[in-house]
Design a protein around this motif. Sequence first.
Motif, PDB file in Angstrom:
ATOM      1  N   LYS A 120      -1.542  -7.970  -4.265  1.00 47.15           N
ATOM      2  CA  LYS A 120      -0.131  -7.690  -4.492  1.00 47.15           C
ATOM      3  C   LYS A 120       0.057  -6.971  -5.829  1.00 47.15           C
ATOM      4  N   LEU A 121      -0.650  -7.456  -6.874  1.00 48.23           N
ATOM      5  CA  LEU A 121      -0.522  -6.847  -8.196  1.00 48.23           C
ATOM      6  C   LEU A 121      -1.055  -5.417  -8.189  1.00 48.23           C
ATOM      7  N   PHE A 122      -2.198  -5.229  -7.514  1.00 47.67           N
ATOM      8  CA  PHE A 122      -2.766  -3.877  -7.456  1.00 47.67           C
ATOM      9  C   PHE A 122      -1.799  -2.899  -6.781  1.00 47.67           C
ATOM     10  N   GLN A 123      -1.191  -3.263  -5.687  1.00 48.10           N
ATOM     11  CA  GLN A 123      -0.285  -2.368  -4.972  1.00 48.10           C
ATOM     12  C   GLN A 123       0.997  -2.136  -5.770  1.00 48.10           C
ATOM     13  N   PHE A 124       1.424  -3.151  -6.505  1.00 51.73           N
ATOM     14  CA  PHE A 124       2.607  -2.992  -7.358  1.00 51.73           C
ATOM     15  C   PHE A 124       2.317  -1.976  -8.465  1.00 51.73           C
ATOM     16  N   GLN A 125       1.169  -2.142  -9.117  1.00 48.18           N
ATOM     17  CA  GLN A 125       0.811  -1.228 -10.190  1.00 48.18           C
ATOM     18  C   GLN A 125       0.527   0.174  -9.642  1.00 48.18           C
ATOM     19  N   ASN A 126      -0.012   0.235  -8.456  1.00 49.88           N
ATOM     20  CA  ASN A 126      -0.319   1.528  -7.817  1.00 49.88           C
ATOM     21  C   ASN A 126       0.924   2.195  -7.232  1.00 49.88           C
ATOM     22  N   LYS A 127       2.061   1.447  -7.230  1.00 43.73           N
ATOM     23  CA  LYS A 127       3.338   1.927  -6.684  1.00 43.73           C
ATOM     24  C   LYS A 127       3.172   2.449  -5.256  1.00 43.73           C
ATOM     25  N   SER A 128       2.315   1.784  -4.517  1.00 42.81           N
ATOM     26  CA  SER A 128       2.003   2.241  -3.157  1.00 42.81           C
ATOM     27  C   SER A 128       3.222   2.233  -2.251  1.00 42.81           C
ATOM     28  N   VAL A 129       3.958   1.108  -2.297  1.00 45.55           N
ATOM     29  CA  VAL A 129       5.088   0.966  -1.381  1.00 45.55           C
ATOM     30  C   VAL A 129       6.318   1.686  -1.898  1.00 45.55           C
ATOM     31  N   SER A 130       6.539   1.626  -3.190  1.00 44.64           N
ATOM     32  CA  SER A 130       7.777   2.188  -3.744  1.00 44.64           C
ATOM     33  C   SER A 130       7.783   3.710  -3.777  1.00 44.64           C
ATOM     34  N   GLU A 131       6.606   4.310  -3.888  1.00 49.45           N
ATOM     35  CA  GLU A 131       6.543   5.756  -4.051  1.00 49.45           C
ATOM     36  C   GLU A 131       6.228   6.511  -2.762  1.00 49.45           C
ATOM     37  N   LEU A 132       5.722   5.836  -1.765  1.00 48.00           N
ATOM     38  CA  LEU A 132       5.332   6.531  -0.532  1.00 48.00           C
ATOM     39  C   LEU A 132       6.482   6.505   0.461  1.00 48.00           C
ATOM     40  N   PRO A 133       7.020   7.669   0.865  1.00 45.98           N
ATOM     41  CA  PRO A 133       8.167   7.692   1.798  1.00 45.98           C
ATOM     42  C   PRO A 133       7.762   7.234   3.194  1.00 45.98           C
ATOM     43  N   GLY A 134       8.603   6.415   3.768  1.00 45.98           N
ATOM     44  CA  GLY A 134       8.414   6.010   5.158  1.00 45.98           C
ATOM     45  C   GLY A 134       7.422   4.904   5.373  1.00 45.98           C
TER      46      GLY A 134
END
Length: 574
Positions: free
Chosen positions: A79-93
């Motif tokens: 969860k922390l890695f994906q938060f720091q990687n902004k995977s969900v927030s920055e990828l459209p759709g």
Amino acid sequence: MKKITLLPYLVLLAGILLTELITISSFTDLKLIKQQAFENTCQDYKNKILNQLNANAQVLYSSAAYISSSDSITRDEWKLFQFQNKSVSELPGIQGIGFIKKIQSGQLDQFEKLIQKEGFPDFRVKPEGPREFYTSVLYIEPFSGSNLLAFGFDAFTEPVRKKAMVLAERSNAVVISDKVFLLQDSVSEKSPGTIMFVPVFKNYSSPANNNSSQYLAGWVFSPFRMNDLITGITGKWKNENLNLTIYDNEGINPGSVLFSSDSVCTTNQTNHYYSLEMPLVFNGKTWTLHFTKYQSTPDYFSFRVVAVFSAGIFMSFLLFILAINWLKMKTKSDEIFILNQELEKSNLNKDRFISVMAHDLRSPFNTLLGFTDLLYDKFEQLNQNEQKTYSKYIHNSAHSIFRLLDDLLTWARLDTGKFPFHPAKTDLSEICKTVIADYAIVAMNKKIQLETENMNVPHIVYADNMMLKTILRNLVDNAIKFSPENGIVKIRLTQAENKITISVSDRGIGMTAEEKAKLFNISTISSKPGTANEKGTGMGLILCSDLVKKHNGSIWVESVQGSGTTVSFSLPVG
């Protein structure tokens, strides 16, 4: 009568044809420009989608590398890695990003109990049932809401997902699945989606090793709703004239629609549109993008085409009007030119008329004056025979003056168009007979024999009766005048096709080539006495020529000095 010409209409026709060609060229250029602009727009959309897919792939690669490089990771670390990687927030759709773990058949119970101890007592790998190995969604972020439906799901049991997972393992690259419906969607709100998979290997260093499956730890995956993906890339779809439909794989198949812009913005469809089909290829996966751009009006009603056409028609009619005005001016100019020519001709004829009168009247007038002076001065001294002789000279001179004046006046009236002209159907045979009868006594006094040929049948022409008699009288009179005693004058009629020819021949003194050249020219008028010293005016053949031309005929002379002369003229058949 107004002069009729096709010039203005030819100018108008040429202008309209040229306008049509230019309009067609403008229409073609406009379509090419619009087509190119449309293709550029389509290419921009394609590049945006492809660029975003590559960006999404990089996030998956980094997530796979994170797992591969770690001995073990916890749910919180993921969860922390994906938060720091902004995977969900920055990828459209994107619906989430997760990890699917590969589980050997004998390790399934141990795996399920381990997860149950983490605080998920009801956890099971689903669907249940024996198989060679299992896969299970172990991590997914955000780990909430509808994403919880995917927790524990064995993606390898679903054919579409399995196909993509196998391809990803074999290629060691990000692979996009075929069209799927995501587990996160409810039954009533299902929309087409796709999933990205990338394999995760542990302790795997040789790409050439064909036994890569033994090092396979699982897959990092990311599910997408296509509507969210495309609108996230392109922004909120607001173009009501542009439709984009994305089809899974190659070709257009209604059953393989991944995305249609109509689902987010209704397109104003018309019968006037541009369309383009182009493939989008990502790591061996092909999507077919079908673009359609609709127009409210056809291209041939566009401002540019209408402006070109209107300007061309305006110029065509303007040139038409200018051509008519030019033609009117030219007609007036031609009329003025003809009038000038007629005036010049009238002045010249006037000068010739005066010259002829001054030249040809001088001799008979001198004779007339001379003998009248003698009679006046010596009348009592002259005997009766001398008085008679002088009177005869006076009579002949007066007669010559009268004939010359009569011929000159006739020619002048004919030249100015004031001579009466009343054409009608006329029998030339009868006119010839009448003229021959008129000259029978004159010919007999000179012992001349008058012969005819082809006078027994009618020869009809459309001509003025009096003018024909004038022509024939002059020709017969000349033939008798220049024939010796006991001579023969022959009048012959011949008809060939659409004209009738009259020939008057004699066996008289003939004439030289120089004399023939002067016959029909009033400026070189001359006369010579006949074989019995008959006087002439020199105007006879000039009158005949003008009268024949008045009837659209032709006249000519054949003569040999000392052998005789033949004068012929032809007229159209009436």
